[in-house]
Design a protein around this motif. Structure first.
Motif, PDB file in Angstrom:
ATOM      1  N   ALA A  60       0.774  -1.194  -0.082  1.00 34.48           N
ATOM      2  CA  ALA A  60      -0.118  -0.005  -0.045  1.00 34.48           C
ATOM      3  C   ALA A  60       0.810   1.180   0.056  1.00 34.48           C
ATOM      4  O   ALA A  60       1.934   1.300   0.608  1.00 34.48           O
ATOM      5  N   VAL A  61       0.394   2.425  -0.607  1.00 36.08           N
ATOM      6  CA  VAL A  61       1.049   3.471  -0.770  1.00 36.08           C
ATOM      7  C   VAL A  61       0.115   4.854  -0.477  1.00 36.08           C
ATOM      8  O   VAL A  61      -1.188   4.832  -0.784  1.00 36.08           O
ATOM      9  N   THR A  62       0.461   5.765   0.582  1.00 31.57           N
ATOM     10  CA  THR A  62      -0.262   6.848   1.010  1.00 31.57           C
ATOM     11  C   THR A  62       0.036   8.036  -0.065  1.00 31.57           C
ATOM     12  O   THR A  62       1.117   8.354  -0.011  1.00 31.57           O
ATOM     13  N   HIS A  63      -1.044   8.585  -0.506  1.00 31.82           N
ATOM     14  CA  HIS A  63      -0.781   9.776  -1.383  1.00 31.82           C
ATOM     15  C   HIS A  63      -1.296  11.027  -0.587  1.00 31.82           C
ATOM     16  O   HIS A  63      -2.441  11.008   0.138  1.00 31.82           O
ATOM     17  N   GLU A  64      -0.599  11.999  -0.637  1.00 31.82           N
ATOM     18  CA  GLU A  64      -1.022  13.456   0.030  1.00 31.82           C
ATOM     19  C   GLU A  64      -0.617  14.556  -1.075  1.00 31.82           C
ATOM     20  O   GLU A  64       0.291  14.475  -1.421  1.00 31.82           O
ATOM     21  N   ASP A  65      -1.442  15.622  -1.150  1.00 28.49           N
ATOM     22  CA  ASP A  65      -1.137  16.592  -1.837  1.00 28.49           C
ATOM     23  C   ASP A  65      -1.467  18.089  -1.208  1.00 28.49           C
ATOM     24  O   ASP A  65      -2.397  17.947  -0.188  1.00 28.49           O
ATOM     25  N   PHE A  66      -0.988  19.094  -1.768  1.00 25.57           N
ATOM     26  CA  PHE A  66      -1.413  20.422  -1.229  1.00 25.57           C
ATOM     27  C   PHE A  66      -2.695  20.826  -1.342  1.00 25.57           C
ATOM     28  O   PHE A  66      -2.990  21.964  -0.978  1.00 25.57           O
ATOM     29  N   GLU A  67      -3.356  20.230  -2.052  1.00 22.25           N
ATOM     30  CA  GLU A  67      -5.105  20.654  -2.263  1.00 22.25           C
ATOM     31  C   GLU A  67      -5.893  20.018  -1.101  1.00 22.25           C
ATOM     32  O   GLU A  67      -7.022  20.206  -1.011  1.00 22.25           O
ATOM     33  N   GLY A 113      -5.075   9.760   0.597  1.00 25.34           N
ATOM     34  CA  GLY A 113      -5.867   8.536   0.327  1.00 25.34           C
ATOM     35  C   GLY A 113      -4.804   7.535   0.166  1.00 25.34           C
ATOM     36  O   GLY A 113      -3.531   7.724   0.089  1.00 25.34           O
ATOM     37  N   THR A 114      -5.140   6.138   0.701  1.00 21.76           N
ATOM     38  CA  THR A 114      -4.068   5.131   0.435  1.00 21.76           C
ATOM     39  C   THR A 114      -4.807   4.000  -0.393  1.00 21.76           C
ATOM     40  O   THR A 114      -5.872   3.713  -0.487  1.00 21.76           O
ATOM     41  N   ILE A 115      -3.933   3.686  -1.484  1.00 17.19           N
ATOM     42  CA  ILE A 115      -4.119   2.748  -2.327  1.00 17.19           C
ATOM     43  C   ILE A 115      -3.418   1.367  -2.113  1.00 17.19           C
ATOM     44  O   ILE A 115      -2.204   1.388  -1.843  1.00 17.19           O
ATOM     45  N   GLU A 116      -4.198   0.195  -2.297  1.00 18.21           N
ATOM     46  CA  GLU A 116      -3.560  -1.120  -1.843  1.00 18.21           C
ATOM     47  C   GLU A 116      -3.619  -2.005  -3.188  1.00 18.21           C
ATOM     48  O   GLU A 116      -3.789  -1.492  -4.041  1.00 18.21           O
ATOM     49  N   ALA A 117      -3.291  -3.113  -2.863  1.00 16.87           N
ATOM     50  CA  ALA A 117      -2.985  -3.846  -3.930  1.00 16.87           C
ATOM     51  C   ALA A 117      -4.285  -4.079  -4.918  1.00 16.87           C
ATOM     52  O   ALA A 117      -5.263  -4.356  -4.279  1.00 16.87           O
ATOM     53  N   GLY A 118      -4.147  -3.786  -6.120  1.00 12.34           N
ATOM     54  CA  GLY A 118      -5.287  -3.892  -7.099  1.00 12.34           C
ATOM     55  C   GLY A 118      -5.954  -2.739  -7.303  1.00 12.34           C
ATOM     56  O   GLY A 118      -6.931  -2.412  -7.988  1.00 12.34           O
ATOM     57  N   MET A 153       4.250   7.480  -0.418  1.00 12.78           N
ATOM     58  CA  MET A 153       5.052   7.100   0.734  1.00 12.78           C
ATOM     59  C   MET A 153       4.380   5.728   0.972  1.00 12.78           C
ATOM     60  O   MET A 153       3.105   5.481   1.137  1.00 12.78           O
ATOM     61  N   PRO A 154       5.167   4.577   1.447  1.00 16.44           N
ATOM     62  CA  PRO A 154       5.020   3.371   1.930  1.00 16.44           C
ATOM     63  C   PRO A 154       3.835   3.607   2.806  1.00 16.44           C
ATOM     64  O   PRO A 154       3.976   4.333   3.969  1.00 16.44           O
ATOM     65  N   ALA A 155       2.781   2.721   2.955  1.00 22.15           N
ATOM     66  CA  ALA A 155       1.695   2.799   4.054  1.00 22.15           C
ATOM     67  C   ALA A 155       1.524   1.272   4.523  1.00 22.15           C
ATOM     68  O   ALA A 155       0.547   0.909   5.270  1.00 22.15           O
ATOM     69  N   ALA A 156       2.481   0.291   4.520  1.00 22.63           N
ATOM     70  CA  ALA A 156       2.410  -0.937   5.181  1.00 22.63           C
ATOM     71  C   ALA A 156       3.772  -1.569   5.266  1.00 22.63           C
ATOM     72  O   ALA A 156       4.807  -0.984   4.783  1.00 22.63           O
ATOM     73  N   GLU A 157       3.789  -2.550   6.110  1.00 19.47           N
ATOM     74  CA  GLU A 157       5.238  -3.176   6.283  1.00 19.47           C
ATOM     75  C   GLU A 157       5.528  -3.955   5.035  1.00 19.47           C
ATOM     76  O   GLU A 157       4.747  -4.109   4.245  1.00 19.47           O
ATOM     77  N   GLY A 158       6.910  -4.078   4.897  1.00 22.61           N
ATOM     78  CA  GLY A 158       7.605  -4.917   3.819  1.00 22.61           C
ATOM     79  C   GLY A 158       7.557  -4.156   2.727  1.00 22.61           C
ATOM     80  O   GLY A 158       7.717  -2.883   2.479  1.00 22.61           O
ATOM     81  N   THR A 159       7.563  -4.659   1.523  1.00 20.58           N
ATOM     82  CA  THR A 159       7.788  -4.116   0.305  1.00 20.58           C
ATOM     83  C   THR A 159       6.483  -3.601  -0.533  1.00 20.58           C
ATOM     84  O   THR A 159       5.650  -4.554  -0.836  1.00 20.58           O
ATOM     85  N   GLN A 160       6.396  -2.489  -0.974  1.00 17.45           N
ATOM     86  CA  GLN A 160       5.119  -1.876  -1.648  1.00 17.45           C
ATOM     87  C   GLN A 160       5.660  -1.953  -3.273  1.00 17.45           C
ATOM     88  O   GLN A 160       6.725  -1.585  -3.479  1.00 17.45           O
ATOM     89  N   LYS A 161       4.828  -2.500  -4.001  1.00 19.14           N
ATOM     90  CA  LYS A 161       5.198  -2.567  -5.514  1.00 19.14           C
ATOM     91  C   LYS A 161       3.924  -2.391  -6.255  1.00 19.14           C
ATOM     92  O   LYS A 161       2.861  -2.428  -5.954  1.00 19.14           O
TER      93      LYS A 161
END
Length: 296
Positions: free
Chosen positions: A75-82, A86-91, A107-115
């Motif tokens: 999972a990856v967390t996205h954040e912007d100046f607007e 939100g966080t997007i996960e596998a799929g 930025m990473p939002a989970a343990e381990g490797t995010q791909k």
């Protein structure tokens, strides 16, 4: 677009996407956007990324194109100046139109490797300075279809009678295929579009000529024709993405995360960003929480 493929596209170029460092401590396999292939109209960059905390992609700007982020693992967390976060996960999918300007972090939002995959799609000159916007879809919301050992996730465009609800300002198809052993697919592609295949898992045979099996992390540029022929002659599943888009046919000037049509526009963009004006006003005071958490 016809549902019948009568003139399969050949593979005109193939190369392996080798790992390189990007962001802060992250690794990507970049296929489009490297010196071997600077631009494949309308596609600017294709990265297969791999990142583990505290590495990531801290606060950075964009202007003039769209980014499509499709998560494969973690999972990856996205954040912007607007104020969008939100966080997007596998799929899951995020389709971000940077337009006139955005500053964000991923930025990473989970343990381990995010791909995952990130594709940059150019915008035409008339759309480069539009307001930023997002389309986000959870994995369960992405349309899927199955037929004769072929599974497809329709991220953009249409396949096996199923059509995506994602709006593509630059007309685009983005299909995630999985072929069981022995399966094959004939997928139509509009004649005027550029198209490519990127192999994620397994190995497959692509194009109208006989060729050796192509394995993971290879990019295949497709030539002229009305569709793709692909088959899995191995004993393991084959997974690949097929991406196509209508060429813009416009001049491209790129400076890192800024993509415009002329050098003067690039110079103006740099000035706008440095002075926090003309779309970058909120960059003056903004700093992402995730960047702070990870110490960047």
């Amino acid at each position: 677009m016809s549902n019948v493929v009568t003139d399969p596209r050949p593979v005109v170029r193939k190369f392996l996407a080798r790992p390189q460092h990007e962001g802060v401590g992250a690794t990507v396999r970049r296929s489009i956007g490297r010196f071997e292939l600077k631009y494949f109209d309308p596609f600017l960059v294709l990265d297969e990324f791999s990142v583990s905390a505290p590495a990531g992609f801290p606060d950075h700007p964009h202007r003039g194109f769209e980014t499509v982020t499709y998560m494969l693992q973690g999972a990856v967390t996205h954040e912007d100046f607007e104020g969008h976060k939100g966080t997007i996960e596998a799929g899951d999918l995020q389709w971000m139109t940077a337009g006139r300007g955005i500053v964000h972090s991923e930025m990473p939002a989970a343990e381990g490797t995010q791909k995952g995959l990130q594709l940059w799609i150019n915008l035409s000159s008339k759309h480069k300075m539009i307001e930023p916007r997002y389309q986000e879809m959870k994995s369960r919301e992405i349309k899927e279809a199955s037929r004769n050992g072929v599974d497809v996730r329709v991220i953009a465009g249409e396949a096996l009678g199923v059509k995506s609800e994602v709006y593509t300002r630059t007309p685009t198809m983005f299909l995630d295929f999985t072929l069981k052993p022995g399966a094959h697919i004939r997928q139509p592609i509009p004649l005027s579009w550029n198209a490519f295949v990127y192999v994620l898992e397994g190995e497959g045979v692509f194009g109208k000529e006989r060729c050796s099996a192509v394995s993971a992390h290879h990019l295949l540029l497709l030539g002229e024709g009305d569709g793709l022929c692909a088959s899995n002659k191995s004993s393991k599943a084959l997974r690949f993405i097929l991406v196509g888009g209508e060429p813009l046919g416009e001049p491209v000037r790129q400076y890192g995360p800024f993509v415009m049509n002329t050098q003067e526009q690039i110079d103006q963009t740099i000035e706008d960003y440095e002075n926090c004006v003309n779309g970058f006003e909120k960059a003056r005071q903004w700093k992402s929480q995730s960047t702070f958490v990870f110490g960047y």
